[in-house]
Scaffold this motif. Structure first.
Motif, short mmCIF file in Angstrom:
data_model
loop_
_atom_site.label_atom_id
_atom_site.label_comp_id
_atom_site.label_asym_id
_atom_site.label_seq_id
_atom_site.Cartn_x
_atom_site.Cartn_y
_atom_site.Cartn_z
N ALA A 22 22.46 41.73 42.89
CA ALA A 22 22.87 40.14 43.50
C ALA A 22 23.78 39.53 42.17
O ALA A 22 24.81 39.09 42.34
N LEU A 23 23.16 39.66 41.21
CA LEU A 23 23.67 38.88 39.94
C LEU A 23 24.70 39.69 39.56
O LEU A 23 26.13 39.10 39.15
N ASP A 25 26.98 41.33 41.42
CA ASP A 25 28.18 41.22 42.28
C ASP A 25 28.62 39.77 42.09
O ASP A 25 29.86 39.65 42.18
N TYR A 26 27.81 38.81 41.71
CA TYR A 26 28.21 37.70 41.39
C TYR A 26 29.17 37.41 40.32
O TYR A 26 30.17 36.84 40.29
N ASP A 29 32.50 39.04 40.96
CA ASP A 29 33.31 38.39 41.57
C ASP A 29 34.08 37.37 40.82
O ASP A 29 35.15 36.93 40.85
N SER A 30 32.95 36.63 39.82
CA SER A 30 33.69 35.71 39.01
C SER A 30 34.83 36.28 37.78
O SER A 30 35.83 35.78 37.66
#
Length: 220
Positions: A22-23, A25-26, A29-30
């Motif tokens: 999850a981290l 992916d974040y 995306d950033s």
């Protein structure tokens, strides 16, 4: 298709082993959003420069318009940077279709503008053009090695526009042409129209032949 599938499978395998997907992916995306914004900024800057360049050439703007623009944005209208931005701006609409896959460095984007449309799509679809692509890597992809050229049967033209090339390239051309003209084992073919620029050691002709090099200015 098989290459695409294997790449997807590889990414699935890697992602399944992440400790905190999850981290990741974040942060991915950033990172990609920032890269996209960087490319968009370069394209928007280039569109503005290209607009200035076109209107200057068509006499819709005068030298003071251009000087005001350049002084404000800290850009020299006679520099290679201005020329490169203008060229990128001319390709901006096409580049926007692939904005997530383009590098953000303007020097690399400019080099990409030298590709024909088929070659560009080929490199995009094969993922050889990517956000991390460097100028050095791109040049290796698109330029053949000098050692692969068969000079025994070389027949080519150096075509340039003196209004477009940079001062650095002009200097290199002058040095290269001067060196070639002074070689006894090479024949330089030059048109009658350009003979005033060369010494008596060149051959003035309207045609070329195998084993000869010709130089032609596209302004002629």
């Amino acid at each position: 298709m098989s290459n695409s599938i294997s790449k997807i499978d590889k990414m699935i395998t890697i992602s399944s082993k992440c400790k905190d997907k999850a981290l990741m992916d974040y942060l991915i995306d950033s990172y990609q959003s920032s890269t996209k914004c960087a490319v968009e900024n370069i394209l928007n800057m280039s569109i503005a420069v290209n607009e200035i360049d076109k209107k200057r050439r068509s006499k819709e703007l005068n030298e003071f318009d251009v000087a005001y623009f350049c002084a404000t944005v800290n850009l020299d209208s006679k520099s290679s940077t201005f020329r490169k931005f203008s060229k990128i701006g001319a390709h901006a609409n096409n580049f926007k279709k692939y904005i997530d896959r383009l590098p953000s460095a303007y020097t690399v984007l400019y080099q990409i503008t030298t590709l024909d449309s088929d070659r560009f799509l080929e490199l995009i679809e094969s993922d050889k053009i990517s956000p991390s692509l460097s100028l050095e890597s791109l040049k290796k992809i698109i330029s053949p090695q000098i050692s692969n050229i068969n000079v025994d049967n070389a027949n080519f033209k150096v075509v340039f526009n003196t209004k477009e090339i940079s001062d650095e390239t002009k200097k290199l051309l002058r040095e290269t042409i001067s060196s070639l003209v002074n070689r006894d084992d090479l024949e330089i073919l030059v048109s009658e129209k350009n003979k005033r620029y060369f010494g008596s050691k060149v051959t003035f002709t309207k045609s070329t032949k195998i084993g000869s090099w010709s130089l032609r200015n596209v302004n002629n």
